[in-house]
Design an enzyme around this catalytic site. Structure first.
Site, PDB file in Angstrom:
ATOM      1  CD  GLU A   1      -3.053   0.758   2.463  1.00 33.20           C
ATOM      2  OE1 GLU A   1      -3.374   2.109   3.134  1.00 33.20           O
ATOM      3  OE2 GLU A   1      -3.373  -0.298   2.805  1.00 33.20           O
TER       4      GLU A   1
ATOM      5  CG  ASP B   1      -1.955   4.396   3.167  1.00 35.02           C
ATOM      6  OD1 ASP B   1      -2.659   4.121   2.231  1.00 35.02           O
ATOM      7  OD2 ASP B   1      -1.676   4.010   3.932  1.00 35.02           O
TER       8      ASP B   1
ATOM      9  CD  GLU C   1      -4.464   6.965   6.169  1.00 37.06           C
ATOM     10  OE1 GLU C   1      -5.086   6.091   6.196  1.00 37.06           O
ATOM     11  OE2 GLU C   1      -4.202   7.391   7.297  1.00 37.06           O
TER      12      GLU C   1
END
Length: 284
Positions: A112, A114, A116
Site C-alpha cells: 500500500e 498512502d 491520508e
C-alpha cells in the site's frame, strides 16, 4: 507465423504488429474526463456522486450513517497517479480523506502507498499523513502540515511508483521519496499490482489531535471533491525513470524542514533498538 481462428481460417500476423499489441496490453494512459469510465464505487451509495460535463467531477460525502469511497476498475503495476482534490471545508475534525494504492487484500501480502488527509477544527491546518506498506510491513509514517488551505481550491496530489522509488508529490513538489533498498533486505513494492482508491470516513478516535477533538455531526454532511485524474502506466515515460534533480531535492528538503511534523526515521522512542534498515540509507 499462422494462428487458426475460431472459424478454422489461418490469420497471419507480422512481428511488429504482435509487439504493438503486447505494448498496448501492458501500457495504459487514462486521463480524467469521465470518472465512471475508470472508477467504481466501493461503499457509500448515494454519497458517491459524479457530476459536471459528462461526469468529469466526483464528490464523496460522510454523514453519521456512512462514509463513501471509490476505486479504479483496473489494477496497475507501476505508474504515475494524479488526482486533483478539494478537501472537506470548515470543521472537518475526526474526518479522514484518503488517496492510496493497495494490492489485493486476499493475497495476505499487503502492499500500500498512502495519502491520508486528517481533518481538524475550523481554522486549523490539515495534517497530511503518508505511509508505505511492503509485503505486510508498514509503520513508515511521515506527516506534514500543508502550506496552503486545501479546502479553498483544487490541488494535485501525485504518486510516482517505479522499480527504483516511490515518490509523493503535492502540486508537482516532491515531499517524500521511498527508495528501493531490497539489496539491504527491505521489501519493495514491485510484485503485486494495485488499484487506486479514495475514501472519506470518520476516525475521531485518532484522526484529530490524537482523538481529542471529535466529529461535530451537526456540520454533516462532510464533502470532498475530485477532478482531473490521470493514470499513466506507459513504460518509457518520464515517470519510469523519474528521479530528483538538484532543484527538486532542494524543494523537498525545504518542505521537510519547514512542514514535516513527524518522521518515523527520527522517532527514537518508537525504535529503541535502532531505526528501520531503510532509515540508515536515507539520502535526502
Amino acid at each position: 507465423m499462422g494462428l487458426p481462428s475460431n472459424g478454422g481460417h489461418e490469420v497471419y500476423f507480422r512481428a511488429p504488429q504482435i509487439i504493438m499489441v503486447l505494448i498496448l496490453m501492458v501500457s495504459t494512459s487514462v486521463h480524467g474526463a469521465h470518472f465512471d469510465d475508470a472508477f467504481q464505487q466501493t461503499f457509500g451509495g448515494e454519497r458517491v456522486k459524479t457530476y459536471g460535463s459528462g461526469g468529469d467531477h466526483l464528490s464523496l460525502s460522510l454523514d453519521q450513517y456512512s462514509g463513501s469511497g471509490f476505486t479504479s476498475k483496473k489494477d496497475y503495476l507501476f505508474g504515475r497517479f494524479d488526482m486533483q482534490m478539494k478537501l472537506v471545508a470548515g470543521n472537518s475534525a475526526g474526518t479522514v480523506t484518503t488517496l492510496y494504492l493497495q494490492s489485493d487484500p486476499s493475497t495476505g501480502r499487503h502492499d500500500e502507498i498512502d495519502f491520508e488527509f486528517l481533518g481538524n477544527a475550523s481554522g486549523h491546518p490539515y495534517t497530511l499523513h503518508t505511509n508505505v506498506f511492503g509485503e505486510g510491513k508498514g509503520s513508515r509514517e511521515q506527516q506534514f502540515r500543508l502550506w496552503f488551505d486545501p479546502t479553498n481550491e483544487y490541488h494535485t496530489y501525485s504518486i510516482v511508483w517505479n522499480p527504483r522509488l516511490i515518490m509523493f508529490l503535492v502540486d508537482e513538489t516532491p515531499i517524500r521519496v521511498f527508495l528501493n533498498h531490497e539489496k539491504h533486505g527491505v521489501p519493495f513494492l514491485k510484485k503485486q499490482p494495485m488499484k487506486l482508491y479514495s475514501s472519506l470516513w470518520e476516525a475521531d478516535d485518532w484522526a484529530t489531535q490524537g482523538g481529542l477533538v471529535k466529529t461535530d455531526w451537526s456540520k454533516a454532511p462532510f464533502t470532498a471533491y475530485y477532478r482531473n485524474y490521470n493514470v499513466d502506466t506507459a513504460r518509457g515515460g518520464k515517470w519510469w525513470t523519474h528521479d530528483l534533480d538538484a532543484n527538486s531535492r532542494r524543494k523537498m528538503r525545504r518542505i521537510q524542514k519547514k512542514n514535516m511534523i513527524y518522521n518515523y526515521c527520527q522517532d527514537a522512542k518508537r525504535f529503541p533498538e535502532g531505526y528501520p534498515t531503510e532509515c540508515k540509507h536515507y539520502k535526502f
